[in-house]
Design an enzyme around this catalytic site. Sequence first.
Site, PDB file in Angstrom:
ATOM      1  N   HIS A 290      -7.561  -5.649   0.104  1.00 61.56           N
ATOM      2  CA  HIS A 290      -6.341  -4.865   0.243  1.00 61.56           C
ATOM      3  C   HIS A 290      -5.544  -5.400   1.436  1.00 61.56           C
ATOM      4  O   HIS A 290      -5.927  -5.191   2.586  1.00 61.56           O
ATOM      5  CB  HIS A 290      -6.774  -3.417   0.493  1.00 61.56           C
ATOM      6  CG  HIS A 290      -5.657  -2.440   0.561  1.00 61.56           C
ATOM      7  ND1 HIS A 290      -4.890  -2.126  -0.535  1.00 61.56           N
ATOM      8  CD2 HIS A 290      -5.181  -1.689   1.578  1.00 61.56           C
ATOM      9  CE1 HIS A 290      -3.995  -1.210  -0.181  1.00 61.56           C
ATOM     10  NE2 HIS A 290      -4.151  -0.942   1.100  1.00 61.56           N
TER      11      HIS A 290
ATOM     12  N   LYS B 260       4.087   2.136  -2.500  1.00 62.19           N
ATOM     13  CA  LYS B 260       4.492   3.348  -3.223  1.00 62.19           C
ATOM     14  C   LYS B 260       5.954   3.618  -2.850  1.00 62.19           C
ATOM     15  O   LYS B 260       6.794   3.970  -3.675  1.00 62.19           O
ATOM     16  CB  LYS B 260       3.627   4.544  -2.808  1.00 62.19           C
ATOM     17  CG  LYS B 260       2.102   4.297  -2.824  1.00 62.19           C
ATOM     18  CD  LYS B 260       1.320   5.541  -2.371  1.00 62.19           C
ATOM     19  CE  LYS B 260      -0.055   5.304  -1.758  1.00 62.19           C
ATOM     20  NZ  LYS B 260      -1.062   4.633  -2.508  1.00 62.19           N
TER      21      LYS B 260
ATOM     22  N   SER C  67       0.818  -1.213   0.000  1.00 56.07           N
ATOM     23  CA  SER C  67       0.000   0.000   0.000  1.00 56.07           C
ATOM     24  C   SER C  67       0.852   1.263   0.000  1.00 56.07           C
ATOM     25  O   SER C  67       1.684   1.427  -0.890  1.00 56.07           O
ATOM     26  CB  SER C  67      -0.929  -0.057   1.200  1.00 56.07           C
ATOM     27  OG  SER C  67      -2.037   0.745   0.955  1.00 56.07           O
TER      28      SER C  67
ATOM     29  N   TRP D 233     -10.175   0.496  -4.795  1.00 57.17           N
ATOM     30  CA  TRP D 233      -9.629   1.826  -4.463  1.00 57.17           C
ATOM     31  C   TRP D 233      -8.250   2.011  -5.103  1.00 57.17           C
ATOM     32  O   TRP D 233      -7.860   3.099  -5.505  1.00 57.17           O
ATOM     33  CB  TRP D 233      -9.571   1.929  -2.939  1.00 57.17           C
ATOM     34  CG  TRP D 233      -9.107   3.222  -2.359  1.00 57.17           C
ATOM     35  CD1 TRP D 233      -8.011   3.407  -1.573  1.00 57.17           C
ATOM     36  CD2 TRP D 233      -9.736   4.516  -2.464  1.00 57.17           C
ATOM     37  NE1 TRP D 233      -7.901   4.715  -1.190  1.00 57.17           N
ATOM     38  CE2 TRP D 233      -8.948   5.425  -1.718  1.00 57.17           C
ATOM     39  CE3 TRP D 233     -10.875   4.991  -3.129  1.00 57.17           C
ATOM     40  CZ2 TRP D 233      -9.268   6.772  -1.606  1.00 57.17           C
ATOM     41  CZ3 TRP D 233     -11.190   6.341  -3.015  1.00 57.17           C
ATOM     42  CH2 TRP D 233     -10.404   7.204  -2.271  1.00 57.17           C
TER      43      TRP D 233
END
Length: 411
Positions: free
Chosen positions: A392, A255, A251, A342
Amino acid sequence: MRLLTLVFACTLLPAQGPNEANYDEAKVGAYKLPDPLTMQNGAAVNSAGMWHKQRRPEILRLFESQVYGKSAPAPKKLEFEVTSRDAAALGGTATRKEVTVWLTGKRPGPVMSLLLYIPNQRQKPAPVFLGMNFGGNQTIGPDPGITESKAWTRDGKPGARGASASRWPVEMALKRGYAVATVYYSEVFPDHKDGLAGSIIPHLYRPGQTKPDADDWGAIGAWAWALSRALDYLEKDKDVDAKRVAVHGHSRLGKTSLWAGATDPRFAVVISNDSGEGGAALARRNFGETVARINTSFPHWFCDNFKAFNTRVADLPVDQHMLIALIAPRPVYVASAEEDRWADPRGEFLSAKAASPVYKLLGKDGLGANEWPGIHQPVHSTIGYHIRAGKHDMTAYDWEQYLTFADKHMR
Ligand code: GTR
């Protein structure tokens, strides 16, 4: 009557307000990605030399100035201390070390604590899976020997021992010959909008600087930079092979691992787990989280210049496929989860795909799938990809894929 007026007013409101996420493929709209193999001046990039000497530095500068911000250089000297060592950890299968790293290279000063498990059964220095954790090192497993982190947490209490164990199948990685290393991300930048003051960043201001410039690093930049400092330490540890370090993250930390891999070519393999917006997912694809949303919810993650693109994402000189391309020709893995809309799973796949021409120019195979693969059909070409069922999260299934991918590309 009042109620009726209200009901009527509501029906007049647009179904999708500016802050509403789009989840309808039909409404994604057309977009045109910048070509990673065309210089900003229009020149075609047609050789590996031109990529490495001209286009790669140009793209890196664009991400630094417009998206993640420019990080401080590495400290001149590495200052660290191995504070604990237990050669009989995890039932005797591993050696556990804890290492304090002084982030500015000077004592006294801000520190991070690196937790490292090394498989005892090994013939050679072990390759490493390095990633940050969300709750404190003690959350990655039930091992009572892990020192509890005192750094900031969202609820003011230290994370519970073993709370994130499902995301850290340490024993599985050890059995397969890999060392596992981790750092608690809040020790580097406490993850909230006012976290800057308690972060590493002010310690590395230029003389006279009092606040970050519009193109200076934020939290993601700081976390990625700290992963490089962890790698500096791994280079000194004879029990591990620092030339075979896979940097991973889930998540926001996915990044971070992509940005770490882009900025530090010493990382041999880069893994992005459900990294979504600002990670692997294409920014121009209007699906799930948007640039405006992420900059509003998390104003501390990116540089201030990035906020200018909240309402004009089509003007970004880069898109996230170019972040993946910065890692070329090194192996990179992008993973999605079916229910993680998302993060725009399809946008993560398309981004990996759009990075492929750079891999091909450098003599690698890029992503070996033209169509979006089905659930649980991993592709382990130089760019790896899978989408798994579920939410997720970072699961044992994800780790199995990453370990197999590392076996193939890093052994
Ligand atoms: C969400 C954020 C995502 C992702 C996620 C996470 O709230 O919108 O971009 O980073 O948090 O880190 O779990």
